[in-house]
Write a protein that holds these residues in place. Structure first.
Motif, short mmCIF file in Angstrom:
data_model
loop_
_atom_site.label_atom_id
_atom_site.label_comp_id
_atom_site.label_asym_id
_atom_site.label_seq_id
_atom_site.Cartn_x
_atom_site.Cartn_y
_atom_site.Cartn_z
N THR A 1 28.01 47.33 -24.33
CA THR A 1 26.82 46.68 -24.87
C THR A 1 26.80 46.57 -26.40
O THR A 1 26.21 45.63 -26.92
N PRO A 2 27.43 47.48 -27.18
CA PRO A 2 27.44 47.24 -28.62
C PRO A 2 28.30 46.04 -29.05
O PRO A 2 28.18 45.59 -30.19
N CYS A 3 29.12 45.54 -28.14
CA CYS A 3 30.12 44.53 -28.51
C CYS A 3 29.89 43.17 -27.87
O CYS A 3 30.34 42.15 -28.41
N ILE A 4 29.25 43.10 -26.73
CA ILE A 4 29.00 41.83 -26.08
C ILE A 4 27.68 41.91 -25.30
O ILE A 4 27.43 42.87 -24.57
N ARG A 5 26.87 40.89 -25.49
CA ARG A 5 25.60 40.81 -24.76
C ARG A 5 25.87 40.46 -23.30
O ARG A 5 26.67 39.58 -23.01
N PRO A 6 25.22 41.14 -22.35
CA PRO A 6 25.40 40.76 -20.96
C PRO A 6 25.02 39.30 -20.74
O PRO A 6 23.99 38.82 -21.22
N GLY A 7 25.89 38.59 -20.04
CA GLY A 7 25.67 37.18 -19.77
C GLY A 7 25.31 36.94 -18.31
O GLY A 7 24.96 37.86 -17.57
N THR A 8 25.42 35.70 -17.91
CA THR A 8 25.22 35.36 -16.51
C THR A 8 26.42 35.83 -15.70
O THR A 8 27.46 36.20 -16.25
N LYS A 9 26.29 35.80 -14.39
CA LYS A 9 27.42 36.17 -13.54
C LYS A 9 28.62 35.29 -13.86
O LYS A 9 29.76 35.79 -13.93
N GLU A 10 28.40 34.01 -14.06
CA GLU A 10 29.50 33.10 -14.36
C GLU A 10 30.14 33.43 -15.70
O GLU A 10 31.37 33.43 -15.84
N GLU A 11 29.32 33.71 -16.71
CA GLU A 11 29.85 34.04 -18.04
C GLU A 11 30.64 35.34 -18.02
O GLU A 11 31.75 35.42 -18.57
N ASN A 12 30.09 36.38 -17.40
CA ASN A 12 30.78 37.67 -17.35
C ASN A 12 32.09 37.57 -16.58
O ASN A 12 33.10 38.13 -16.99
N THR A 13 32.06 36.83 -15.48
CA THR A 13 33.27 36.66 -14.68
C THR A 13 34.34 35.94 -15.48
O THR A 13 35.52 36.34 -15.47
N ARG A 14 33.95 34.90 -16.19
CA ARG A 14 34.92 34.16 -17.01
C ARG A 14 35.52 35.06 -18.08
O ARG A 14 36.73 35.02 -18.35
N ALA A 15 34.69 35.89 -18.70
CA ALA A 15 35.19 36.81 -19.73
C ALA A 15 36.23 37.76 -19.16
O ALA A 15 37.29 37.97 -19.76
#
Length: 242
Positions: free
Chosen positions: A104-118
């Protein structure tokens, strides 16, 4: 056959919020009967961690201590939904082992699609060996896509004992790990059990992960901790760097 002969995700005082030295962690691993320990300090964007120079100089450290193998690498931070990591690629490829995680200090939680892509973009990086704690419900993920990508790119998915600790801060790890492990069975994707230890007392502690695996009757042949030789098939020091 022993299931847990190694631990490939742990931290020393260099990470800034851990409590023991390299020697203390290695000695604890040897005393607990491990054959291999990997020390994976948080990469540079994690508040309080070590400088880039620390990672540049890891070459000077011995890879055998207290009679066991010791590897030195990083838990690198996934910084955005394109899978960018917070270590320059050339240095990343010099690490013995690389765990890639979301914090969490480095990347804001995104949508399921965004997190999966990351995650998938990080998996596609040839220097990444392990995806760390992909069970944190703060970062919802499509486990079908994640596991299929890990299998395709020869990357290990982590069952993180610290996540499963009831005192931990990660969200819904048990149902998330159950779902992930189900897809690992579907695709034949191997996993690695790691302590994510931040103190010597916790080195090699896989009790919560072992309990979940036993409950699911998860097959031993998909757990790389059973064999140092099997583990080395996935790890930079023995594959990428020759």
């Amino acid at each position: 056959m022993r299931r847990n002969v190694l631990d490939s995700h742990s931290h020393t005082v260099a990470s800034g919020h851990a409590y023991n030295t390299i020697n203390e962690m290695a000695q604890a691993a040897a005393e607990k009967g491990l054959e291999l320990l990997a020390l994976t300090e948080h990469s540079m964007k994690m508040p309080g961690t070590c400088h880039e120079f620390y990672f540049m100089n890891l070459k000077v450290l011995p890879r055998t201590m207290y009679g066991i193998e010791v590897l030195f690498g990083t838990e690198v931070n996934i910084m955005n939904y394109s899978g960018q990591l917070d270590m320059e690629q050339g240095l990343l490829e010099r690490m013995d082992v690389v765990v890639a995680s979301m914090h969490t200090p480095c990347i804001r939680p995104g949508t399921k699609e965004e997190n999966t892509r990351a995650y998938v973009k990080a998996i596609e990086n040839p220097a990444v060996n392990i995806i760390g704690h992909p069970d944190d419900g703060r970062y919802p993920v499509d486990y079908d896509t994640l596991v299929a990508a890990a299998k395709e790119h020869h990357v290990l998915l982590e069952l993180n004992n610290s996540s499963l600790n009831p005192a931990g801060s990660r969200v819904n790890p048990v149902p998330n790990d159950r779902e992930m492990l189900g897809f690992c069975l579907k695709y034949g994707a191997p996993i690695i059990i790691n302590s994510d230890s931040h103190c010597a007392a916790d080195v090699g502690n896989h009790q919560y992960a072992d309990r979940l695996l036993d409950e699911m009757d998860f097959p031993e042949h998909l757990i790389v901790n059973r064999s140092v030789e099997e583990y080395k098939k996935y790890i930079n020091r023995f594959t990428l760097l020759k």
